[in-house]
Design a protein around this motif. Sequence first.
Motif, PDB file in Angstrom:
ATOM      1  N   GLY A 151       0.848  -1.179   0.000  1.00 49.72           N
ATOM      2  CA  GLY A 151       0.000   0.000   0.000  1.00 49.72           C
ATOM      3  C   GLY A 151       0.883   1.228   0.000  1.00 49.72           C
ATOM      4  O   GLY A 151       1.703   1.399   0.916  1.00 49.72           O
ATOM      5  N   CYS A 152       0.757   2.059  -1.012  1.00 48.11           N
ATOM      6  CA  CYS A 152       1.704   3.168  -1.113  1.00 48.11           C
ATOM      7  C   CYS A 152       1.039   4.452  -1.596  1.00 48.11           C
ATOM      8  O   CYS A 152       0.045   4.427  -2.330  1.00 48.11           O
ATOM      9  N   ASP A 153       1.616   5.550  -1.135  1.00 42.62           N
ATOM     10  CA  ASP A 153       1.315   6.872  -1.687  1.00 42.62           C
ATOM     11  C   ASP A 153       2.315   7.072  -2.819  1.00 42.62           C
ATOM     12  O   ASP A 153       3.486   7.381  -2.591  1.00 42.62           O
ATOM     13  N   ALA A 154       1.857   6.886  -4.068  1.00 47.11           N
ATOM     14  CA  ALA A 154       2.763   6.859  -5.216  1.00 47.11           C
ATOM     15  C   ALA A 154       3.203   8.250  -5.647  1.00 47.11           C
ATOM     16  O   ALA A 154       4.255   8.407  -6.268  1.00 47.11           O
ATOM     17  N   ASN A 155       2.392   9.281  -5.349  1.00 49.92           N
ATOM     18  CA  ASN A 155       2.684  10.622  -5.857  1.00 49.92           C
ATOM     19  C   ASN A 155       2.960  10.586  -7.359  1.00 49.92           C
ATOM     20  O   ASN A 155       3.851  11.284  -7.860  1.00 49.92           O
ATOM     21  N   SER A 156       2.204   9.758  -8.075  1.00 48.88           N
ATOM     22  CA  SER A 156       2.394   9.564  -9.513  1.00 48.88           C
ATOM     23  C   SER A 156       1.021   9.479 -10.173  1.00 48.88           C
ATOM     24  O   SER A 156       0.066   8.971  -9.571  1.00 48.88           O
ATOM     25  N   HIS A 157       0.953   9.954 -11.405  1.00 51.15           N
ATOM     26  CA  HIS A 157      -0.310   9.957 -12.141  1.00 51.15           C
ATOM     27  C   HIS A 157      -0.238   8.988 -13.311  1.00 51.15           C
ATOM     28  O   HIS A 157       0.739   8.986 -14.068  1.00 51.15           O
ATOM     29  N   HIS A 158      -1.299   8.194 -13.456  1.00 55.77           N
ATOM     30  CA  HIS A 158      -1.449   7.372 -14.648  1.00 55.77           C
ATOM     31  C   HIS A 158      -2.912   6.941 -14.756  1.00 55.77           C
ATOM     32  O   HIS A 158      -3.549   6.608 -13.746  1.00 55.77           O
ATOM     33  N   THR A 159      -3.404   6.922 -15.954  1.00 57.28           N
ATOM     34  CA  THR A 159      -4.806   6.561 -16.164  1.00 57.28           C
ATOM     35  C   THR A 159      -5.073   5.085 -15.873  1.00 57.28           C
ATOM     36  O   THR A 159      -6.224   4.691 -15.682  1.00 57.28           O
ATOM     37  N   VAL A 160      -4.013   4.279 -15.835  1.00 56.39           N
ATOM     38  CA  VAL A 160      -4.205   2.848 -15.556  1.00 56.39           C
ATOM     39  C   VAL A 160      -4.802   2.642 -14.176  1.00 56.39           C
ATOM     40  O   VAL A 160      -5.651   1.769 -13.976  1.00 56.39           O
ATOM     41  N   TRP A 161      -4.380   3.432 -13.197  1.00 56.40           N
ATOM     42  CA  TRP A 161      -4.974   3.285 -11.858  1.00 56.40           C
ATOM     43  C   TRP A 161      -5.990   4.382 -11.541  1.00 56.40           C
ATOM     44  O   TRP A 161      -6.330   4.596 -10.379  1.00 56.40           O
ATOM     45  N   ARG A 198      -8.759  20.462  -6.782  1.00 57.30           N
ATOM     46  CA  ARG A 198      -8.578  19.298  -7.639  1.00 57.30           C
ATOM     47  C   ARG A 198      -8.682  18.020  -6.822  1.00 57.30           C
ATOM     48  O   ARG A 198      -8.553  18.025  -5.592  1.00 57.30           O
ATOM     49  N   SER A 199      -8.890  16.918  -7.529  1.00 58.22           N
ATOM     50  CA  SER A 199      -8.934  15.580  -6.915  1.00 58.22           C
ATOM     51  C   SER A 199      -8.222  14.616  -7.854  1.00 58.22           C
ATOM     52  O   SER A 199      -8.290  14.766  -9.083  1.00 58.22           O
ATOM     53  N   GLU A 200      -7.553  13.627  -7.273  1.00 62.51           N
ATOM     54  CA  GLU A 200      -6.718  12.749  -8.085  1.00 62.51           C
ATOM     55  C   GLU A 200      -6.583  11.384  -7.405  1.00 62.51           C
ATOM     56  O   GLU A 200      -6.851  11.241  -6.203  1.00 62.51           O
ATOM     57  N   VAL A 201      -6.167  10.385  -8.175  1.00 69.06           N
ATOM     58  CA  VAL A 201      -5.858   9.055  -7.648  1.00 69.06           C
ATOM     59  C   VAL A 201      -4.344   8.909  -7.617  1.00 69.06           C
ATOM     60  O   VAL A 201      -3.708   8.741  -8.661  1.00 69.06           O
ATOM     61  N   ILE A 202      -3.754   9.018  -6.443  1.00 62.89           N
ATOM     62  CA  ILE A 202      -2.301   8.869  -6.305  1.00 62.89           C
ATOM     63  C   ILE A 202      -1.935   7.794  -5.281  1.00 62.89           C
ATOM     64  O   ILE A 202      -0.755   7.469  -5.145  1.00 62.89           O
ATOM     65  N   ASP A 203      -2.928   7.260  -4.572  1.00 62.65           N
ATOM     66  CA  ASP A 203      -2.687   6.168  -3.621  1.00 62.65           C
ATOM     67  C   ASP A 203      -3.098   4.861  -4.294  1.00 62.65           C
ATOM     68  O   ASP A 203      -4.243   4.706  -4.733  1.00 62.65           O
ATOM     69  N   ILE A 204      -2.170   3.920  -4.359  1.00 63.20           N
ATOM     70  CA  ILE A 204      -2.448   2.670  -5.057  1.00 63.20           C
ATOM     71  C   ILE A 204      -2.098   1.484  -4.158  1.00 63.20           C
ATOM     72  O   ILE A 204      -1.293   1.599  -3.216  1.00 63.20           O
TER      73      ILE A 204
END
Length: 466
Positions: A151-161, A198-204
């Motif tokens: 479980g990680c805070d990726a601080n990364s953006h990608h449409t896959v997740w 803004r809102s985003e998915v950065i935790d994967i």
Amino acid sequence: MKIRRDQNLYYLVKFQVIQANIQHSRAASAALCASVARANADLALIQEPWVHGSRIRGLQVSNGGLLYCGHQTRPRACIYYKSSINIFPLPGFCTDDLVAAEVTYVSEGTQRQLVVCSAYLPYDKKESPPTRELRDLVAWCEKEKKQLIVGCDANSHHTVWGSSDVNDRGESLLDFLFSYNLEILNVGNEPTFVIKNRSEVIDITVGSGPICNNIARWHVSNEPSMSDHRHIHFEIITDYNPQVRTYRDPKRTDWDSYRTELQARTREICTKLRNTYDLERAVEELQNAVTRSYEYSCPIKVRSDKHTVPWWSKELTQLRGQTRKLFNRAKRTGEWEAYRATLTEYNKEIRKAKRDSWRKFCEDIDSVPQCAKLQRLLSKNGHTKLGSLKAPSGEYTKTGRETLELLLNTHFPGSRLLNHGDEYDWNHQQRVTTGSRQNWEVAKTVSQSRIRWAISSFDPFKSPGA
């Protein structure tokens, strides 16, 4: 670890897991503690905890502990675990941004290991994610064939997740995940990071190994987290246990205990009925007394789903395994002779075991109720016919008449079988049934109360004549 009843009549043995980034906040720490207690969580993968004096504060949850790298001045990753969890820290992979531990659990009667990891991938470092420590952990798990959940805070953006866009950090992280066959366990595109503009998915959540197929109910919680990151909840199903079925057997009811219990309970019922309300209350109390007395005298039993047979043995198990091996080998090589010979021996041993078991069952019958039970079982089968029987001489009867004569001489010695058309000596019958004066004196002792006592002494569900 909890056990939950599923709609498919199975119990699910599972870990309840929470993933959270609390952004060094005291209020967010309190919110996470409340969420852990409310969900009765077994594990919590935490990033950016509240730190004061190089120690993590605000996560004092009862019946649990924390794992983190204690010699770091500002740890940004930790793992909460319930005290009932069998967990083993992996200090070789613990840094300020990563904590890993090995959890041991039982699945299908076998001990298995699962590596759980809480990771923070800092956005202020020049190197592309993931960090070197996370790369080393994933490589070690692959080498040792360990199951892994991160479980990680990726601080990364990608449409896959589920992110709204793609950046260089996201591309680098996705390449790494693909290179080690790591699965992204996120479901949907619900934002995990929400701020004003803004809102985003950065935790994967990512994983490797068969355990990925047992991740259930992954979702982003709507509960207030007091942090810009929302809590993530999911379950790790570790085992499936058949449902325990219970029942009551009325035939095993202790009726003496039932009468005693019912008598004691009915004494408490109010007999002064002044109105309709008193009458309804008395009826309800009587119903409860009858029900409770029966439940007390007829306890609940557990119905086993395991269907075993008394004639099966360890030797048959070994012979069955050998037969299956020869069958699989014959499919590959085309040599069927050894398989056919072993299958013939296997079938012979099964028939012999059944015959021996049935013979032993019949020889162990030593009471009238057991004999009556056997008679009921045989009478239910309309195809059961009386055939040849073995005489004391060792020979078998050849006709139906010989079978009947053998039964008559065995159970009624001195009797004779009448042929069709033979005349019966009715005078002899009259002499036999007249009875002596002594017999009539005994008959006078028979009374209605003695007959009632004799009938009451019969066992429950007694067959007629047995």
